[in-house]
Design a protein around this motif. Structure first.
Motif, mmCIF file in Angstrom:
data_model
loop_
_atom_site.group_PDB
_atom_site.id
_atom_site.type_symbol
_atom_site.label_atom_id
_atom_site.label_comp_id
_atom_site.label_asym_id
_atom_site.label_seq_id
_atom_site.Cartn_x
_atom_site.Cartn_y
_atom_site.Cartn_z
ATOM 1 N N VAL A 1 0.307 -0.701 0.133
ATOM 2 C CA VAL A 1 0.110 0.014 0.426
ATOM 3 C C VAL A 1 0.781 1.291 -0.057
ATOM 4 O O VAL A 1 0.438 1.610 -0.783
ATOM 5 C CB VAL A 1 -0.561 -0.016 1.199
ATOM 6 C CG1 VAL A 1 -1.378 1.330 1.163
ATOM 7 C CG2 VAL A 1 -1.530 -1.003 1.337
ATOM 8 N N LYS A 2 2.218 0.857 1.150
ATOM 9 C CA LYS A 2 3.178 2.219 1.113
ATOM 10 C C LYS A 2 3.362 2.812 -0.781
ATOM 11 O O LYS A 2 3.584 3.953 -1.235
ATOM 12 C CB LYS A 2 4.074 2.139 1.967
ATOM 13 C CG LYS A 2 4.467 3.107 3.007
ATOM 14 C CD LYS A 2 6.094 2.913 3.128
ATOM 15 C CE LYS A 2 6.515 4.010 3.255
ATOM 16 N NZ LYS A 2 8.029 4.183 3.987
ATOM 17 N N VAL B 1 0.800 4.418 -2.676
ATOM 18 C CA VAL B 1 -0.053 5.339 -2.589
ATOM 19 C C VAL B 1 1.544 7.022 -2.911
ATOM 20 O O VAL B 1 1.413 7.981 -3.181
ATOM 21 C CB VAL B 1 0.306 5.590 -1.332
ATOM 22 C CG1 VAL B 1 -1.573 4.532 -0.998
ATOM 23 C CG2 VAL B 1 0.790 5.549 -0.699
ATOM 24 N N GLN B 2 2.599 6.002 -2.889
ATOM 25 C CA GLN B 2 4.024 7.036 -2.405
ATOM 26 C C GLN B 2 4.210 7.502 -4.869
ATOM 27 O O GLN B 2 4.572 8.409 -4.469
ATOM 28 C CB GLN B 2 4.886 6.505 -2.592
ATOM 29 C CG GLN B 2 6.358 7.447 -2.845
ATOM 30 C CD GLN B 2 7.321 7.436 -1.440
ATOM 31 O OE1 GLN B 2 7.078 7.219 -0.479
ATOM 32 N NE2 GLN B 2 7.916 8.691 -1.562
ATOM 33 N N ALA C 1 0.530 9.554 -5.871
ATOM 34 C CA ALA C 1 -0.053 10.671 -4.871
ATOM 35 C C ALA C 1 -1.582 10.409 -4.519
ATOM 36 O O ALA C 1 -2.490 10.797 -4.846
ATOM 37 C CB ALA C 1 0.677 11.233 -5.159
ATOM 38 N N ILE C 2 -1.742 9.147 -4.257
ATOM 39 C CA ILE C 2 -3.198 9.085 -3.709
ATOM 40 C C ILE C 2 -3.741 8.439 -2.236
ATOM 41 O O ILE C 2 -2.706 7.796 -2.030
ATOM 42 C CB ILE C 2 -4.292 7.781 -4.660
ATOM 43 C CG1 ILE C 2 -3.857 6.311 -4.457
ATOM 44 C CG2 ILE C 2 -4.208 8.531 -6.060
ATOM 45 C CD1 ILE C 2 -4.132 4.935 -5.311
ATOM 46 N N ASN C 3 -5.067 8.488 -1.552
ATOM 47 C CA ASN C 3 -5.201 8.196 -0.573
ATOM 48 C C ASN C 3 -5.399 6.810 -0.398
ATOM 49 O O ASN C 3 -5.303 5.749 -1.036
ATOM 50 C CB ASN C 3 -7.113 8.318 -0.242
ATOM 51 C CG ASN C 3 -7.255 8.136 0.666
ATOM 52 O OD1 ASN C 3 -7.291 7.537 1.491
ATOM 53 N ND2 ASN C 3 -7.376 8.989 1.591
ATOM 54 N N PRO C 4 -4.334 6.598 1.320
ATOM 55 C CA PRO C 4 -3.953 4.525 1.824
ATOM 56 C C PRO C 4 -5.460 4.387 1.158
ATOM 57 O O PRO C 4 -5.646 2.963 1.210
ATOM 58 C CB PRO C 4 -3.788 5.044 2.594
ATOM 59 C CG PRO C 4 -3.132 6.417 3.156
ATOM 60 C CD PRO C 4 -3.762 7.128 1.774
ATOM 61 N N ASN C 5 -5.948 4.785 1.391
ATOM 62 C CA ASN C 5 -7.541 3.938 2.513
ATOM 63 C C ASN C 5 -8.149 3.709 0.304
ATOM 64 O O ASN C 5 -9.058 2.454 0.465
ATOM 65 C CB ASN C 5 -9.077 4.880 2.471
ATOM 66 C CG ASN C 5 -8.637 4.567 4.205
ATOM 67 O OD1 ASN C 5 -7.233 3.810 4.761
ATOM 68 N ND2 ASN C 5 -8.578 6.501 5.084
ATOM 69 N N LYS D 1 -8.715 -0.275 0.051
ATOM 70 C CA LYS D 1 -10.013 -0.369 -0.778
ATOM 71 C C LYS D 1 -10.098 -1.642 -1.818
ATOM 72 O O LYS D 1 -11.203 -2.768 -2.174
ATOM 73 C CB LYS D 1 -11.865 0.419 -0.859
ATOM 74 C CG LYS D 1 -12.844 0.363 -1.335
ATOM 75 C CD LYS D 1 -13.316 1.279 -1.844
ATOM 76 C CE LYS D 1 -14.780 1.260 -2.281
ATOM 77 N NZ LYS D 1 -15.204 3.005 -2.216
#
Lengths: 143, 302
Positions: free
Chosen positions: A50-51, A54-55, A58-62, A66
């Motif tokens: 996940v990390k 998102v890095q 550049a999006i929301n971890p949730n 999901k």
């Protein structure tokens, strides 16, 4: 040139189309399914953490969580505590005869649509709307 | 756990009202976008949350009941102020040393690693860094405090597209890795939906809308139809905004239930976040405050 929007050297490389109107988490789900279909990844392969996703995107971890939950829900992936999410199963392919039958019915429908005077774009729009409707009803409980 | 809770919160500057009767209860684990026009009260709310201002009336608490500015709150809350103000004549290494001296908890190794990853020279003067690098330095220092809640005031305002992407990437990765909650203010709507999963809309000093983004979107529909059909619209729908003219009008309506609203002559479509936010900002009188806590406290939902 390396696209900074691509994630993951060894497994799925996610990218996003912000103008597509498809929710971000669903884009991730579809890209894993597509990679499974193409045989680029298979059971036992790890999905990007996940990390990392998102890095790079550049999006929301949730959103990523999901997407991974949805893949688990579809029986395609499984989370291992402390390790990450792994591909669990190959994608259920539709059997040959069934696929042929489906394609035949769609061709008949397209012929009807053309006969009634619709152009290609209108037909594609009807198809996309129908897909969206079906997905919305399937995802209504989750959203 | 709630990361930010306010009750009847108001702030006046010399008799001029900046915030009025704000009620919020933001749960942990979200990236919260605080959105509103310039002068809406966003910065005031954030400064109250980090203890740089005191309320004129009402209460504000962070991280489950801690008073902003108290030692317990300071230890758990990180803050990056607007334009990431830092000492321009100090070197990057000097800024790090000062941050280490000023904070009880400071993961200097983490900050150093981040700064080296980005390629910021340690000897450079802070004032000589690009806007993007200054923002990244301020973020690295704030994250090295290992906060449970990170508050950022307009962090994206001065960043070019690449710097913005890299800044958000680091911020989202920190939120993912540490389970840190984030509250950031912005008047840029474009990337909201990708970044934030919780929305707080501030307009003219009042909270107009607050809730999880998916719940907010699920609770609204856009109805499209001919203007002639408007008079037959069920009165319960009460559009938040009516847009368009001529052959077609688009109505943004609230839909408390799962089903699409029944409106003869109109087709219902899902609302898009940017369009929804704009509609609310254009109608400052409209409010919609979902959430059981707020409903229980008797907030009027006109």
């Amino acid at each position: 040139m390396i696209d900074k929007h691509l994630v993951g050297a060894s497994s799925v490389a996610f990218r996003l189309d912000h103008g597509s109107g498809v929710p971000t988490y669903l884009q991730l789900v579809q890209q894993v399914e597509q990679a499974l279909r193409l045989g680029l990844i298979g059971p036992g392969d790890q999905l990007p953490t996940v990390k990392d996703v998102v890095q790079t995107l550049a999006i929301n971890p949730n959103t990523v969580m999901k997407a991974y939950r949805e893949l688990e829900h579809r029986g395609l992936a499984a989370g291992r505590p402390g390790q990450g999410t792994f591909v669990k199963a190959a994608l259920q392919r539709v059997s040959g005869p069934e696929q042929v039958a489906l394609a035949q019915r769609l061709r008949a429908w397209v012929r009807d649509a053309v006969a009634s005077g619709l152009d290609d774009e209108s037909i594609a729009a009807i198809f996309a709307a129908a897909m969206r409707d079906v997905h919305d009803h399937q995802n209504g409980a989750i959203a | 756990m709630t990361v930010l809770e306010t009750s009847g919160l108001s702030k006046r500057y010399r008799g001029v009202s900046a915030l009025r009767d704000c009620n919020l209860a933001i749960p942990a684990g979200h990236v919260v976008a605080l959105v509103g026009p310039n002068g809406a009260g966003k910065s005031t709310l954030l400064q109250l949350a980090v203890g740089l201002q005191r309320p004129s009336s009402g209460t504000i608490r962070v991280l489950d009941g801690k008073v902003p500015g108290s030692p317990a709150a300071l230890a758990g809350v990180g803050f990056v102020a607007q334009n990431a103000p830092m000492y321009r004549n100090m070197s990057v290494a000097g800024m790090l040393q000062m941050a280490r001296d000023l904070n009880l908890v400071f993961d200097g190794a983490y900050a150093l690693r981040r700064i080296e990853d980005i390629g910021i020279p340690l000897k450079a003067k802070v004032g000589a860094l690009s806007g993007g690098h200054q923002a990244q330095l301020a973020l690295a220092i704030a994250l090295a405090k290992r906060p449970q809640l990170l508050v950022l005031d307009e962090p994206l305002a001065r960043l070019d597209p690449l710097a913005k992407h890299e800044f958000l990437g680091v911020l989202m990765a920190a939120a993912a890795a540490e389970g840190m909650s984030v509250i950031f203010s912005s008047h840029v709507l474009a990337e909201l939906e990708r970044i934030s999963d919780y929305l707080v809309l501030v307009n003219r000093g009042r909270i107009q809308l607050a809730g999880r983004v998916d719940a907010v979107l699920a609770g609204h529909r856009v109805l499209t139809g001919p203007p002639q059909a408007l008079p037959a619209l069920p009165p319960t729908l009460a559009p938040i905004r009516i847009a368009g003219a001529g052959a077609q009008v688009h109505l943004l309506v609230r839909t408390p239930g799962q089903e699409d609203p029944v409106a003869p002559g109109f087709a219902a479509q899902p609302a898009v976040l940017e369009e929804l936010v704009l509609a609310y900002l254009q109608e400052p009188g409209a409010t919609s405050l979902p959430g059981p806590r707020l409903a229980a406290s008797g907030v009027p939902t006109r």
